[in-house]
Design an enzyme around this catalytic site. Sequence first.
Site, PDB file in Angstrom:
ATOM      1  N   MET A 161     105.123  19.052  -0.322  1.00  0.00           N
ATOM      2  CA  MET A 161     103.758  19.569  -0.227  1.00  0.00           C
ATOM      3  C   MET A 161     103.238  19.277   1.168  1.00  0.00           C
ATOM      4  O   MET A 161     103.459  18.206   1.717  1.00  0.00           O
ATOM      5  CB  MET A 161     102.841  18.979  -1.303  1.00  0.00           C
ATOM      6  CG  MET A 161     102.698  17.490  -1.364  1.00  0.00           C
ATOM      7  SD  MET A 161     101.470  17.079  -2.625  1.00  0.00           S
ATOM      8  CE  MET A 161     101.860  15.363  -2.935  1.00  0.00           C
ATOM      9  N   TYR A 427      99.610   6.900   0.784  1.00  0.00           N
ATOM     10  CA  TYR A 427      99.858   8.318   0.537  1.00  0.00           C
ATOM     11  C   TYR A 427      99.444   8.755  -0.860  1.00  0.00           C
ATOM     12  O   TYR A 427      99.188   7.952  -1.725  1.00  0.00           O
ATOM     13  CB  TYR A 427     101.273   8.748   0.888  1.00  0.00           C
ATOM     14  CG  TYR A 427     102.465   8.142   0.188  1.00  0.00           C
ATOM     15  CD1 TYR A 427     102.418   7.566  -1.072  1.00  0.00           C
ATOM     16  CD2 TYR A 427     103.712   8.208   0.820  1.00  0.00           C
ATOM     17  CE1 TYR A 427     103.550   7.088  -1.696  1.00  0.00           C
ATOM     18  CE2 TYR A 427     104.859   7.719   0.226  1.00  0.00           C
ATOM     19  CZ  TYR A 427     104.773   7.169  -1.038  1.00  0.00           C
ATOM     20  OH  TYR A 427     105.906   6.678  -1.638  1.00  0.00           O
ATOM     21  N   GLU A 428      99.352  10.077  -1.011  1.00  0.00           N
ATOM     22  CA  GLU A 428      98.797  10.722  -2.215  1.00  0.00           C
ATOM     23  C   GLU A 428      97.361  10.283  -2.477  1.00  0.00           C
ATOM     24  O   GLU A 428      96.928  10.153  -3.614  1.00  0.00           O
ATOM     25  CB  GLU A 428      99.685  10.460  -3.441  1.00  0.00           C
ATOM     26  CG  GLU A 428     101.120  10.890  -3.288  1.00  0.00           C
ATOM     27  CD  GLU A 428     101.256  12.289  -2.716  1.00  0.00           C
ATOM     28  OE1 GLU A 428     100.393  13.139  -2.977  1.00  0.00           O
ATOM     29  OE2 GLU A 428     102.230  12.531  -1.982  1.00  0.00           O
ATOM     30  N   GLY A 429      96.614  10.066  -1.424  1.00  0.00           N
ATOM     31  CA  GLY A 429      95.229   9.613  -1.525  1.00  0.00           C
ATOM     32  C   GLY A 429      95.177   8.106  -1.466  1.00  0.00           C
ATOM     33  O   GLY A 429      95.738   7.418  -2.324  1.00  0.00           O
TER      34      GLY A 429
END
Length: 566
Positions: A161, A427-429
């Site tokens: 992504m 990562y991923e927020g």
Amino acid sequence: MPYRAPLTELRFVLDHVAGFAQVAATPRFAEASPETVAAVLAEAGRLSEETLTPLNRVGDTHPARLENGVVRTSPGFAEGYRAITAGGWVGMAASPAYGGMGLPMALTSCVNEMLGSACLALQMNPLMTQGQIEALEHHASDEIKALYIPKLISGDWCATMNLTEPQAGSDVGALRTKAEPLADGTYAITGQKIYISWADNDFTENVCHLVLARLPDAAEGSRGISLFMVPKVIPNADGTLGARNGVKVVSLEHKLGLNGSPTAVMQYEGAKGWLVGAPHKGLAAMFTMMNNARLGVGVQGVSIAEAAFQQALAYAMERKQGRTPFGQGAIIDHADVRRMLAEMKAETFAARAIALACAVAIDMGTATGEAGWLARAGFLTPIAKAYGTDVGNLVAQMGVQVHGGMGFIEDTGAAQFLRDVRVTTIYEGTNGIQAMDLVGRKMMDGGEAALRLIDEIEAGAEAARSLWPDLATPVWNAAEALREGTELLLAQSPEDRNAGAVPYLIAFARVLGGHFHLKAAMAEAARADLARVYIRRLMPDHAAHLAQMREGAAGLYALPPQALQA
């Protein structure tokens, strides 16, 4: 000590703590019988122990590299990846309509934990693909689903992504990548993306990039973003590969850890892309993949916690140093070393239980469509991500400490766990963003999902009071304090909520952890001693976090930047 898959522990949490029986009782997941669960866990455990564990150190010492525009992966990673795909593990939760197993997310999370404990750098690859499969199932056209999903499930193709740009990190709405409509209904994608995990490799036929970009008529900010499928190689309608697309890896990042996982700067130069979902609704579609990844990253924290604990325990049982209360013996008999190991075990259990409870809620939402389960899954996701990764970092740090001076020496591997897990809180927020999501969007129901969980915790404590009063009473009291904190939070301004978001999330996770430890003690009396470590030694700090949450933002903003520079 080589990693050993915690099969008994995983099965216990599924059966006695997370409520997996509810999932298996639904028509949607009726095939997840006890026999199937046992077989899946055993086979994934064997793969992790025998095939993937030896690759962990190799990936760290022989990182992925870029040679003449081609990403060369760490020795043995291609064979490890093929072993993962041959077992069908990539498509565990994917729809059988496209060749997936259709198994529950809770069972998938158990498998992902073991793969991540064995070799987190390699496990990142199928984790990204699993998230993309779910996003395509929910948002892509039938043509894209039919073309891409079977190839992703088989592992012939893998996925990424692409959100972040140099000027657009957490503020995704600031991205500048452009999507120009073409006459054939596709789009020309132009722009640069950074921090792209597993952006390329030398063992799959294709890499499928989900890319956020702006159409010419897009509004400013996040509402003007669309999502596109941009493959490395453009496939023909029959799935065979055609021309190379306008996508290239510019460089690989030099990182603190996860060296076996190539993290790239990507350049798109008029690359052909296909719209996924509706125009200007790309962020909502991408959030499907991101939410899948957020639970997956929380599980990665548990993965490292488990592996770091196992290694520290083995070392502490073998290393002899000084006199202990039991005479000349191993360092595990020193009180402080025993404390660290007990805390590592207790924290790992709590993080695993929260993650699997979240996965069970996701499965029940999928199986029933009931609003209550969907709300519970949404509420637990940021907690599972943040607490799981916090625990991974904490346990890895304590693992280094248990090793003493040898923990600072790379040869033991203890330091690698700490380096590899560090990024998971980012990562991923970031975990701060997870916390702000918890106190913001996840409280838009007026706190209903939060208060239902608190009711459940108090009911469990009441039921346990006659058997374990020294455990049940503090859990009930902590839940009541959490209820009061939640009610206060709901009355706060957005600024005050955000200032106390991280302390509130930690407090909620602490109380949930106590609840799940109490459930474990109720199911198996031998687990009461570990529950006592958590409930009586660790859970009390929920009060300090709630006190910090009540302070709001004023005291923080009263401290000017100049004062921080003094």
